[in-house]
Write a protein that holds these residues in place. Structure first.
Motif, PDB file in Angstrom:
ATOM      1  N   VAL A 206       0.849  -1.190   0.000  1.00 50.11           N
ATOM      2  CA  VAL A 206       0.000   0.000   0.000  1.00 50.11           C
ATOM      3  C   VAL A 206       0.885   1.242   0.000  1.00 50.11           C
ATOM      4  O   VAL A 206       1.711   1.433   0.899  1.00 50.11           O
ATOM      5  N   ALA A 207       0.724   2.077  -1.028  1.00 48.56           N
ATOM      6  CA  ALA A 207       1.531   3.293  -1.190  1.00 48.56           C
ATOM      7  C   ALA A 207       0.766   4.479  -0.620  1.00 48.56           C
ATOM      8  O   ALA A 207      -0.168   4.989  -1.245  1.00 48.56           O
ATOM      9  N   CYS A 208       1.157   4.929   0.562  1.00 51.55           N
ATOM     10  CA  CYS A 208       0.516   6.072   1.215  1.00 51.55           C
ATOM     11  C   CYS A 208       1.333   7.333   0.964  1.00 51.55           C
ATOM     12  O   CYS A 208       2.569   7.288   0.993  1.00 51.55           O
ATOM     13  N   LEU A 209       0.651   8.425   0.736  1.00 46.35           N
ATOM     14  CA  LEU A 209       1.361   9.679   0.505  1.00 46.35           C
ATOM     15  C   LEU A 209       1.887  10.267   1.810  1.00 46.35           C
ATOM     16  O   LEU A 209       3.005  10.798   1.857  1.00 46.35           O
ATOM     17  N   ARG A 210       1.082  10.164   2.861  1.00 47.61           N
ATOM     18  CA  ARG A 210       1.457  10.775   4.132  1.00 47.61           C
ATOM     19  C   ARG A 210       1.356   9.763   5.278  1.00 47.61           C
ATOM     20  O   ARG A 210       0.623   8.778   5.191  1.00 47.61           O
ATOM     21  N   ALA A 211       2.062  10.064   6.362  1.00 47.79           N
ATOM     22  CA  ALA A 211       2.075   9.170   7.519  1.00 47.79           C
ATOM     23  C   ALA A 211       0.679   9.023   8.123  1.00 47.79           C
ATOM     24  O   ALA A 211       0.296   7.929   8.562  1.00 47.79           O
ATOM     25  N   ASN A 212      -0.117  10.108   8.132  1.00 52.89           N
ATOM     26  CA  ASN A 212      -1.461  10.003   8.698  1.00 52.89           C
ATOM     27  C   ASN A 212      -2.366   9.124   7.843  1.00 52.89           C
ATOM     28  O   ASN A 212      -3.295   8.491   8.350  1.00 52.89           O
ATOM     29  N   HIS A 213      -2.097   9.049   6.543  1.00 55.42           N
ATOM     30  CA  HIS A 213      -2.861   8.136   5.682  1.00 55.42           C
ATOM     31  C   HIS A 213      -2.526   6.684   6.043  1.00 55.42           C
ATOM     32  O   HIS A 213      -3.411   5.823   6.117  1.00 55.42           O
ATOM     33  N   LYS A 214      -1.254   6.424   6.255  1.00 58.37           N
ATOM     34  CA  LYS A 214      -0.828   5.080   6.651  1.00 58.37           C
ATOM     35  C   LYS A 214      -1.479   4.681   7.968  1.00 58.37           C
ATOM     36  O   LYS A 214      -1.988   3.553   8.114  1.00 58.37           O
TER      37      LYS A 214
END
Length: 376
Positions: A206-214
């Motif tokens: 899973v490629a998340c743009l930001r840490a909060n998305h992860k």
């Protein structure tokens, strides 16, 4: 664009609205615009007052130190107001990455003709569309392909992705905006659960743009999901796409990168019923993924959830299942993507645009000199 304009027009100073990358390129920021990134009326409405306040900041800048030109990039809902204010003050206005008026809201071309002097089109058919409506325009290519070509991948990460996987590798892209991630990731998680059952050796990155998305994506995992062959990464979208055998992604401009890399992809998106009803009255296209729009046919299977996600999840799962089950299916889509990319995927869009802006500004300066000479 700023870097290229600096090269072709040395000594040029830049100021405007944008983000940290523009600032790093040497632009004086009058407002950090990335915090106002929105999609659709539901997101726009609460921020309308702030949009108008920022547009007034532009008016103040134009009055105190009028620029030689205004270059607009994307973001039409806001940029219309900037274009109008610039045009009222006789400042040349250029649009790079113009709004996709050919896709929806085509009546807005009248507004564009009033406020914009020249349009730099990023898709091959756009220039013809604008020309038919007497808009000064030209095709320069898409800057996204410059980013793909110039980007230095983390080769060690790509290699580790490929080596770690005993089965097929699936890239999962839930989106770049928090609101999108909140809607798309639950759909993707349902799809992953079923695919993992059907294809036990498949691995999902899973490629998340930001840490909060992860963090959000991980919070939605239930106890049973802990056994899923799934990894979460931040800031590694291109590497994950490069290493993948296929991808499951949210609709967006990153589909162009999937096309450039030849990564077979299934696209999902979600809209509310009200937004869908409004969009149906404004839209003039059948597909919503850029590679499909460019090709004029469906290459990347795409599935839109309107309100309920059940049907779109089932359809997307079936399409991903076919990609994972059949190498010929993956190869066939890869060939089609590469064919379309070869027709539109040239680099140098921003460089060409910078050269043309420079020439157009020089032409205006020469015309002013000629007018003064005639007046004398």
């Amino acid at each position: 664009m700023i870097k290229n304009l600096r090269e072709v027009r040395p000594g040029t100073r830049f100021r405007g609205f944008g983000g940290e990358r523009m600032q790093a390129a040497g632009c004086q920021l009058d407002y950090e615009l990335t915090q106002l990134a929105v999609v659709g009326f539901v997101e726009v409405a609460p921020k309308l007052r702030e949009f108008f306040r920022v547009a007034d900041v532009a008016s103040d800048v134009f009055d105190k130190r009028p620029p030689s030109a205004v270059v607009l990039v994307d973001f039409p809902g806001f940029n219309w107001h900037i274009a109008k204010r610039a045009k009222q003050r006789g400042i040349p206005v250029f649009y790079y990455l113009p709004p996709q008026l050919w896709a929806w809201g085509s009546w807005r071309v009248k507004k564009l003709k009033r406020y914009v002097d020249h349009v730099f089109c990023n898709l091959p058919f756009e220039a013809d569309w604008y020309a038919e409506r007497n808009v000064s325009s030209e095709y320069v290519g898409h800057p996204f392909f410059d980013e793909v070509a110039d980007q230095e991948l983390d080769s060690r990460f790509v290699s580790s992705q490929r080596q770690r996987s005993g089965g097929l590798r699936v890239a999962v892209l839930p989106g770049s905006r928090s609101r999108e991630v909140n809607h798309i990731w639950p759909m993707q998680l349902e799809i992953i659960r079923e695919l993992a059952r059907r294809h036990p050796t498949a691995k999902f990155s899973v490629a998340c743009l930001r840490a909060n998305h992860k963090e959000y994506c991980q919070r939605l995992l239930c106890e049973a999901d802990r056994r899923l062959p799934i990894e979460f990464h931040v800031g590694k979208t291109s590497e994950i796409a490069e290493a993948a055998d296929c991808a499951l992604m949210k609709s967006g401009s990153t589909s162009l990168e999937m096309m450039a890399r030849g990564t077979p992809t299934v696209v999902v998106y979600h809209v509310g019923r009200l937004m869908y009803s409004i969009a149906k009255t404004l839209t003039d296209i059948k597909e919503f993924s850029l590679p499909n729009i460019i090709a004029g046919k469906t290459i990347m299977p795409e599935f839109l959830a309107v309100g309920s996600t059940t049907q779109a999840v089932e359809q997307a799962t079936a399409a991903m299942d076919r990609l994972l089950s059949d190498r010929d299916e993956r190869d066939a889509q890869r060939r089609q993507l590469q064919k379309v990319y070869q027709s539109v995927g040239g680099t140098g869009a921003s460089r060409r645009t910078a050269l043309r802006i420079n020439a157009l500004l020089d032409g205006e300066a020469n015309q002013d000199d000629a007018n003064l000479a005639r007046a004398a």
